[in-house]
Motif scaffolding. Sequence first.
Motif, PDB file in Angstrom:
ATOM      1  N   SER A 126       0.795  -1.232   0.000  1.00 29.25           N
ATOM      2  CA  SER A 126       0.000   0.000   0.000  1.00 29.25           C
ATOM      3  C   SER A 126       0.827   1.281   0.000  1.00 29.25           C
ATOM      4  O   SER A 126       0.270   2.370  -0.104  1.00 29.25           O
ATOM      5  N   GLN A 127       2.157   1.167   0.124  1.00 28.41           N
ATOM      6  CA  GLN A 127       2.999   2.359   0.203  1.00 28.41           C
ATOM      7  C   GLN A 127       4.247   2.184  -0.666  1.00 28.41           C
ATOM      8  O   GLN A 127       4.572   1.088  -1.097  1.00 28.41           O
ATOM      9  N   ASP A 128       4.939   3.325  -0.874  1.00 26.69           N
ATOM     10  CA  ASP A 128       6.230   3.254  -1.545  1.00 26.69           C
ATOM     11  C   ASP A 128       7.243   2.590  -0.625  1.00 26.69           C
ATOM     12  O   ASP A 128       7.206   2.766   0.596  1.00 26.69           O
ATOM     13  N   ILE A 129       8.152   1.837  -1.212  1.00 30.42           N
ATOM     14  CA  ILE A 129       9.139   1.086  -0.444  1.00 30.42           C
ATOM     15  C   ILE A 129      10.541   1.533  -0.831  1.00 30.42           C
ATOM     16  O   ILE A 129      10.822   1.784  -2.008  1.00 30.42           O
ATOM     17  N   ASP A 130      11.409   1.630   0.150  1.00 24.06           N
ATOM     18  CA  ASP A 130      12.837   1.815  -0.094  1.00 24.06           C
ATOM     19  C   ASP A 130      13.375   0.430  -0.462  1.00 24.06           C
ATOM     20  O   ASP A 130      13.625  -0.407   0.404  1.00 24.06           O
ATOM     21  N   CYS A 131      13.530   0.183  -1.753  1.00 19.04           N
ATOM     22  CA  CYS A 131      13.823  -1.176  -2.231  1.00 19.04           C
ATOM     23  C   CYS A 131      15.160  -1.705  -1.723  1.00 19.04           C
ATOM     24  O   CYS A 131      15.264  -2.867  -1.301  1.00 19.04           O
ATOM     25  N   ALA A 132      16.192  -0.866  -1.762  1.00 22.17           N
ATOM     26  CA  ALA A 132      17.507  -1.312  -1.301  1.00 22.17           C
ATOM     27  C   ALA A 132      17.488  -1.657   0.183  1.00 22.17           C
ATOM     28  O   ALA A 132      18.087  -2.645   0.620  1.00 22.17           O
ATOM     29  N   GLN A 133      16.787  -0.860   0.959  1.00 27.27           N
ATOM     30  CA  GLN A 133      16.692  -1.106   2.392  1.00 27.27           C
ATOM     31  C   GLN A 133      15.916  -2.382   2.687  1.00 27.27           C
ATOM     32  O   GLN A 133      16.256  -3.138   3.608  1.00 27.27           O
ATOM     33  N   LEU A 134      14.865  -2.634   1.890  1.00 26.25           N
ATOM     34  CA  LEU A 134      14.087  -3.848   2.093  1.00 26.25           C
ATOM     35  C   LEU A 134      14.936  -5.087   1.801  1.00 26.25           C
ATOM     36  O   LEU A 134      14.864  -6.082   2.539  1.00 26.25           O
ATOM     37  N   VAL A 135      15.738  -5.037   0.753  1.00 29.60           N
ATOM     38  CA  VAL A 135      16.620  -6.169   0.439  1.00 29.60           C
ATOM     39  C   VAL A 135      17.584  -6.420   1.600  1.00 29.60           C
ATOM     40  O   VAL A 135      17.797  -7.573   2.018  1.00 29.60           O
ATOM     41  N   TYR A 136      18.152  -5.347   2.136  1.00 25.74           N
ATOM     42  CA  TYR A 136      19.078  -5.476   3.270  1.00 25.74           C
ATOM     43  C   TYR A 136      18.390  -6.141   4.463  1.00 25.74           C
ATOM     44  O   TYR A 136      18.927  -7.075   5.071  1.00 25.74           O
ATOM     45  N   LYS A 137      17.188  -5.687   4.777  1.00 22.98           N
ATOM     46  CA  LYS A 137      16.470  -6.224   5.937  1.00 22.98           C
ATOM     47  C   LYS A 137      16.010  -7.667   5.691  1.00 22.98           C
ATOM     48  O   LYS A 137      16.028  -8.489   6.614  1.00 22.98           O
ATOM     49  N   LEU A 138      15.587  -7.960   4.468  1.00 22.62           N
ATOM     50  CA  LEU A 138      15.183  -9.336   4.157  1.00 22.62           C
ATOM     51  C   LEU A 138      16.336 -10.304   4.399  1.00 22.62           C
ATOM     52  O   LEU A 138      16.153 -11.378   4.981  1.00 22.62           O
ATOM     53  N   ASN A 139      17.518  -9.919   3.966  1.00 25.91           N
ATOM     54  CA  ASN A 139      18.666 -10.807   4.133  1.00 25.91           C
ATOM     55  C   ASN A 139      19.113 -10.942   5.583  1.00 25.91           C
ATOM     56  O   ASN A 139      19.853 -11.869   5.916  1.00 25.91           O
ATOM     57  N   ARG A 140      18.649 -10.054   6.435  1.00 26.47           N
ATOM     58  CA  ARG A 140      18.935 -10.185   7.856  1.00 26.47           C
ATOM     59  C   ARG A 140      18.031 -11.198   8.536  1.00 26.47           C
ATOM     60  O   ARG A 140      18.423 -11.823   9.533  1.00 26.47           O
TER      61      ARG A 140
END
Length: 255
Positions: A68-82
């Motif tokens: 439902s919102q804009d996402i900081d894509c690079a930050q999401l990738v970083y957090k997913l890998n954590r």
Amino acid sequence: MTQRYFLYFKYDGTSYHGWQSQPNGNTVQDELQRALSTLLREDVQVVGAGRTDTGVHARMMVAHFDFSQDIDCAQLVYKLNRILPRDISADKVVKVGGDMHARFSAVSRTYHYYVHQHKDPFLRSYSCQLTYPLDFDLMNRAAAMLMEYDDFAAFCKSNTDVKTTLCKVTEARWVRDGEYQWHFVITANRFLRNMVRAVVGTLVDVGRGRITLDGFMRIIEGKQRSGAGESMPGNALFLERIEYPADLQAHGLDT
């Protein structure tokens, strides 16, 4: 306004009951949905570009999800890998148009199947050991026949609910990796369930002299799974690449 995102990722399928969520057994889809829902604090459902069976791996998989919102894509990738398990890794997240679909917008998929003919403890998890001589030149002649047909019912898992068994194979060949190692490359617009492993098993029978080239042709034309070879083990199969139209790549879907 809801936004659609493509997630590119890879996984070792050893510990999973395939890609797609199911009542019994953990899947890659389950892990991704849990991770995304935790980070985005919203129930997130993902749709994959295809399905891999139990134990099958992916060096490249794509899934889409809506948020439902804009996402900081690079930050999401970083957090997913954590927070994702060590056998799943996110490569990138890309914002796409709402009409883009991870499965239906894809124009081709490529799989690799690995075999080796000499005992090696470091290959056993991701390659299938074959202990008998094989004529790979003959197997390549048979593989080339796949590009002359469009109905692959002979290599489709029995009792599977599919609307069509038509596929367009554009590449099919064996590649030598070393003195005792080979891999099979196959590219098509779509694949049937268990198709690659059944194709490889039948080609292996050709290489062993159990099936002639004419026999291989008759198997395809017969359209009966019972006529083809055994399905090969899943641990040696990798979804290698998924391709999208050039105009999609120009909008961020470069692979």
